[in-house]
Design a protein around this motif. Structure first.
Motif, short mmCIF file in Angstrom:
data_model
loop_
_atom_site.label_atom_id
_atom_site.label_comp_id
_atom_site.label_asym_id
_atom_site.label_seq_id
_atom_site.Cartn_x
_atom_site.Cartn_y
_atom_site.Cartn_z
N HIS A 146 -45.05 -33.75 -48.49
CA HIS A 146 -45.19 -33.80 -47.04
C HIS A 146 -46.22 -32.80 -46.55
N ASN A 147 -46.85 -33.18 -45.48
CA ASN A 147 -47.85 -32.34 -44.83
C ASN A 147 -47.43 -32.29 -43.37
N LEU A 148 -47.05 -31.14 -42.87
CA LEU A 148 -46.55 -31.05 -41.50
C LEU A 148 -47.73 -31.10 -40.52
N THR A 149 -47.66 -32.02 -39.55
CA THR A 149 -48.76 -32.13 -38.60
C THR A 149 -48.38 -31.67 -37.19
N ALA A 150 -47.09 -31.72 -36.86
CA ALA A 150 -46.66 -31.22 -35.55
C ALA A 150 -45.20 -30.82 -35.61
N GLY A 151 -44.83 -29.79 -34.83
CA GLY A 151 -43.45 -29.33 -34.77
C GLY A 151 -43.16 -28.28 -35.84
N ILE A 152 -41.89 -27.96 -35.97
CA ILE A 152 -41.45 -26.91 -36.89
C ILE A 152 -40.28 -27.42 -37.71
N ALA A 153 -40.27 -27.09 -39.00
CA ALA A 153 -39.16 -27.50 -39.86
C ALA A 153 -38.47 -26.27 -40.44
N ARG A 154 -37.16 -26.40 -40.63
CA ARG A 154 -36.45 -25.33 -41.33
C ARG A 154 -36.26 -25.76 -42.77
N LEU A 155 -36.56 -24.83 -43.69
CA LEU A 155 -36.45 -25.09 -45.12
C LEU A 155 -35.31 -24.22 -45.63
N TYR A 156 -34.31 -24.83 -46.27
CA TYR A 156 -33.12 -24.04 -46.60
C TYR A 156 -32.43 -24.51 -47.86
N LYS A 157 -31.62 -23.60 -48.39
CA LYS A 157 -30.77 -23.88 -49.54
C LYS A 157 -29.33 -23.60 -49.14
#
Lengths: 251, 251
Positions: free
Chosen positions: B77-88
């Motif tokens: 994936h390539n983020l183009t807009a917004g914000i993502a949370r990455l978690y375990k």
DNA sequence: CCAGCTGATTGATCCAGATCAAATTCGCCG
DNA sequence: CGGCGAATTTGATCTGGATCAATCAGCTGG
């Protein structure tokens, strides 16, 4: 805590995975016994000869620095024997060990022209040192080699992400158990597979890796021994109940 | 805690760095406004056309998953807009947020065929999704592109190492200050440069990123406000004493 | 305009792990 | 062996941040 012969042999094996460190300068990459484990595993005979031309074989003794955080990163390193501690310091001296490097590990993935962390030897260590410039030139025309370096970076990143989970959300007990299980796996990966886990780093190193104090590390290991999960031996631990340790590490 | 107009604009900017997310499927890579920030910044017109052919533009809404840890990693994936949370997650639900992804960030550096962490949207998010297979084929013959991906992996690794230091050895106060200063820098890097720092993630997200509880995050921010270091506004904080914050983050 | 819900703040208390303080053991060298 | 410095273990006490427990503030839909 009697001397453990199997353990001594294990430590000796890590130390001398390159048979004669003193003659490392005369060793050939094509005879290197960590080649398949290292980034060089992706090189053919011709590439290897060129790689060897630009590599210098360096030997450092216990607690000597390989490089220091903040310094200009002139070189990249390929660990061929021994173990290195990789760490970052806060101005007041607090230390975080971000990892332990084993034979085959590549230390050179950095986004800036300065080292982001320091590295020094735990016991004696041998590395291949390459100038960043020559290394950059070397990889420029070898896409498959770059792919290999990428795999190494990805593995390192995954370990870092696991460590973040450990540091942020696990209890002291879980931290120690996870560390032992993970360390055993890494030792197995380089060919040292046995139930006695070699711990050549100090208790303080373990504490600084897990975000604990030396006292907590010591007490927790002692308790694990009392509970018959392991036996503390000179230079490591012998795991008696791997199932329980693995469960603790997972939960 | 009055509504802050500058802040609202800041958030709006992050959200819509791609002007019209709803039409993302019709956007062209050559017109992509995060291209220079992303791995695609290394591609020329011909490469871009081919890249576009294998990419699908996906839009997800708040709290929807992009992918989940443990699943087979079919895509990058390539983020183009917004914000993502990455978690375990741990089996009992404890969560560690290993990072927040911003526009331009690449999510695809992984050593195995399964996702090592989960990713979901904070607010609405647009990504370019590529099958791993097609992506692997695409990079195979483009060494300069691989080099770019390597730089991104190296930067990610450096951030992870900083985070390990933070999680293992910093106090709650230092964690919050470091987070604010670091987050402001990252926002500046994508072009959102102002003294009001947008915090689109929840307090719980911040806590899970810093290895704290929501109460400690809240109390510490309130104290910083009492001490005139910052003002808490809807959706973020306005930094009043950046010097003090930076000092806290460093020490 | 208000009821209900979600997320954030604030307060009271607790406890895991830190800190302070001795022993004890180990490694090493004469 | 024996002695000495460093590393480790063990014990007593303290505390930063967690946990438990209410509010409180913003939104949303009616």
């Amino acid at each position: 805590m009697a001397v453990d012969l199997a353990l001594e042999r294990a430590v000796a094996m890590i130390r001398t995975i390159s048979p004669n460190p003193n003659r490392a300068n005369f060793g050939r990459c094509s005879a290197c016994n960590v080649r398949s484990l290292s980034i060089c595993g992706a090189l053919d005979q011709a590439d290897l000869a060129e790689f060897e031309r630009i590599a210098r074989h360096i030997h450092v003794t216990s607690n000597e620095a390989l490089f220091t955080a903040g310094q200009i990163a002139h070189s990249v390193h390929n660990l061929t024997a021994g173990i290195a501690r990789l760490y970052k310091l806060l101005p007041d001296g607090r230390r975080q060990i971000i990892g332990f490097a084993l034979p085959g590990d590549f230390l050179g993935t950095a986004p800036s022209d300065r080292y982001g962390y320091s590295a020094d030897a735990i016991g004696s260590v041998s590395v291949c040192r390459l100038s960043r410039e020559a290394f950059t030139h070397f990889i420029a025309q070898r896409p498959h080699f770059l792919l290999r370096i990428n795999e190494f970076a990805a593995r390192e990143l995954m370990l870092a992400q696991e460590q973040m989970l450990l540091l942020g959300r696990r209890t002291a007990e879980e931290k120690i158990a996870s560390f032992l299980v993970g360390w055993r796996e890494r030792l197995a990966h380089i060919g040292d597979e046995r139930q006695t886990i070699a711990l050549p780093m100090s208790r303080q190193d373990i504490a600084d890796h897990l975000g604990l104090t030396i006292e907590t590390v010591s007490r927790t290991l002692t308790r694990f021994e009392r509970e018959k999960m392991l036996v503390i031996v000179a230079g490591g631990v012998r795991l008696l109940d791997a199932t329980r340790a693995t469960a603790m590490a997972a939960a």
